[in-house]
Scaffold this motif. Structure first.
Motif, PDB file in Angstrom:
ATOM      1  N   SER A 114       0.866  -1.219  -0.161  1.00 18.31           N
ATOM      2  CA  SER A 114       0.094  -0.074   0.050  1.00 18.31           C
ATOM      3  C   SER A 114       0.819   1.492   0.061  1.00 18.31           C
ATOM      4  O   SER A 114       1.874   1.274   0.823  1.00 18.31           O
ATOM      5  N   SER A 142      -9.395  -7.319  -1.972  1.00 15.43           N
ATOM      6  CA  SER A 142      -9.517  -6.071  -1.269  1.00 15.43           C
ATOM      7  C   SER A 142     -10.321  -6.316   0.122  1.00 15.43           C
ATOM      8  O   SER A 142      -9.721  -5.579   1.185  1.00 15.43           O
ATOM      9  N   HIS A 167      -8.636  -5.578   3.908  1.00 17.29           N
ATOM     10  CA  HIS A 167      -9.321  -4.932   4.870  1.00 17.29           C
ATOM     11  C   HIS A 167      -9.541  -5.797   6.301  1.00 17.29           C
ATOM     12  O   HIS A 167      -9.562  -5.169   7.360  1.00 17.29           O
ATOM     13  N   ASP A 168      -9.968  -6.868   6.132  1.00 14.72           N
ATOM     14  CA  ASP A 168     -10.098  -7.830   7.068  1.00 14.72           C
ATOM     15  C   ASP A 168      -8.810  -7.748   8.107  1.00 14.72           C
ATOM     16  O   ASP A 168      -8.849  -7.561   9.259  1.00 14.72           O
ATOM     17  N   CYS A 176      -8.409  -4.469   9.923  1.00 13.67           N
ATOM     18  CA  CYS A 176      -9.520  -4.413  11.048  1.00 13.67           C
ATOM     19  C   CYS A 176      -9.257  -5.389  12.078  1.00 13.67           C
ATOM     20  O   CYS A 176      -9.521  -5.079  13.506  1.00 13.67           O
ATOM     21  N   TRP A 190      -9.789   3.336  11.856  1.00  7.01           N
ATOM     22  CA  TRP A 190     -10.598   2.471  11.085  1.00  7.01           C
ATOM     23  C   TRP A 190     -10.584   3.343   9.622  1.00  7.01           C
ATOM     24  O   TRP A 190     -10.927   2.646   8.278  1.00  7.01           O
ATOM     25  N   ALA A 234      -7.972   2.436   7.288  1.00 13.20           N
ATOM     26  CA  ALA A 234      -8.146   0.941   6.979  1.00 13.20           C
ATOM     27  C   ALA A 234      -9.219   1.059   5.667  1.00 13.20           C
ATOM     28  O   ALA A 234      -8.903   0.290   4.641  1.00 13.20           O
ATOM     29  N   ALA A 235     -10.152   1.982   5.959  1.00 14.27           N
ATOM     30  CA  ALA A 235     -11.188   2.005   4.769  1.00 14.27           C
ATOM     31  C   ALA A 235     -10.462   2.666   3.485  1.00 14.27           C
ATOM     32  O   ALA A 235     -10.654   2.225   2.482  1.00 14.27           O
ATOM     33  N   PHE A 278      -8.620  -0.016   1.890  1.00 19.11           N
ATOM     34  CA  PHE A 278      -9.497  -0.809   1.217  1.00 19.11           C
ATOM     35  C   PHE A 278      -9.917  -0.278  -0.242  1.00 19.11           C
ATOM     36  O   PHE A 278      -9.772  -1.005  -1.386  1.00 19.11           O
ATOM     37  N   ARG A 279     -10.090   0.956  -0.133  1.00 12.14           N
ATOM     38  CA  ARG A 279     -10.178   1.809  -1.535  1.00 12.14           C
ATOM     39  C   ARG A 279      -9.327   1.792  -2.379  1.00 12.14           C
ATOM     40  O   ARG A 279      -9.382   1.433  -3.801  1.00 12.14           O
ATOM     41  N   VAL A 301     -18.064   0.725   4.184  1.00 14.53           N
ATOM     42  CA  VAL A 301     -17.086   0.536   5.180  1.00 14.53           C
ATOM     43  C   VAL A 301     -16.870   1.707   6.225  1.00 14.53           C
ATOM     44  O   VAL A 301     -16.965   1.532   7.366  1.00 14.53           O
TER      45      VAL A 301
END
Length: 155
Positions: free
Chosen positions: A59, A95, A99-100, A103, A114, A117-118, A121-122, A142
């Motif tokens: 990332s 993805s 994210h899992d 989190c 959070w 993390a979102a 995810f994006r 999310v």
């Protein structure tokens, strides 16, 4: 450094959605390190998957995220509203796995929030080539599921 997914998603389904108490108890015994994930998936009626090999995502935002071979995921910990799931569900699995991981481990330890993390995810959905309209919908679902929002609303 190369960013994005460095490995492909390689998983095996270990429990169908809506699995019963007997299956839950078997899985809790077989995968004791994932007990909370198994119980949550059972209560929410979600399927469970086991990683056959590490899923590696580099990332730009947080560095390398790496769910390990043997880890358990349900891909979607966010509550599923019927229309949203019908439109955007059963997609962006790699993805969702990233994210899992964030989190389950990074957010609780305070390493990231959070919202961060979102954002990852994006970022992962962009790398996975999820269509923009679906990305928007899933990202906002999310963000809206942030447990801190539920805590603040309850006060």
């Amino acid at each position: 450094m190369k960013y994005g997914f460095l490995t492909d998603l390689n998983v095996t389904k270990i429990a169908e959605a809506g699995f019963g108490v007997e299956v839950m108890e078997h899985l809790r015994h077989k995968y004791p390190y994932a007990e909370n994930r198994i119980i949550d998936a059972h209560q929410a009626g979600r399927a469970l998957w086991r990683y056959n090999e590490d899923l590696i995502f580099n990332s730009v935002l947080v560095g390398q995220v790496r769910p390990k071979a043997g880890d358990i995921t349900d891909f979607s910990s966010v509550p599923r509203t019927p229309l949203t799931f019908w439109i955007a569900g059963d997609t962006a699995h790699a993805s969702a796995g990233i994210h899992d991981e964030l989190c389950n481990y990074w957010v609780p330890s305070g390493r990231i929030t959070w919202r961060q993390a979102a954002n990852v995810f994006r970022e992962a959905m962009i790398c996975e080539e999820t269509p923009a309209w679906r990305r928007w919908l899933m990202f906002n679902a999310v963000v809206g599921a942030d447990p801190a929002n539920k805590t603040e609303a309850a006060q």
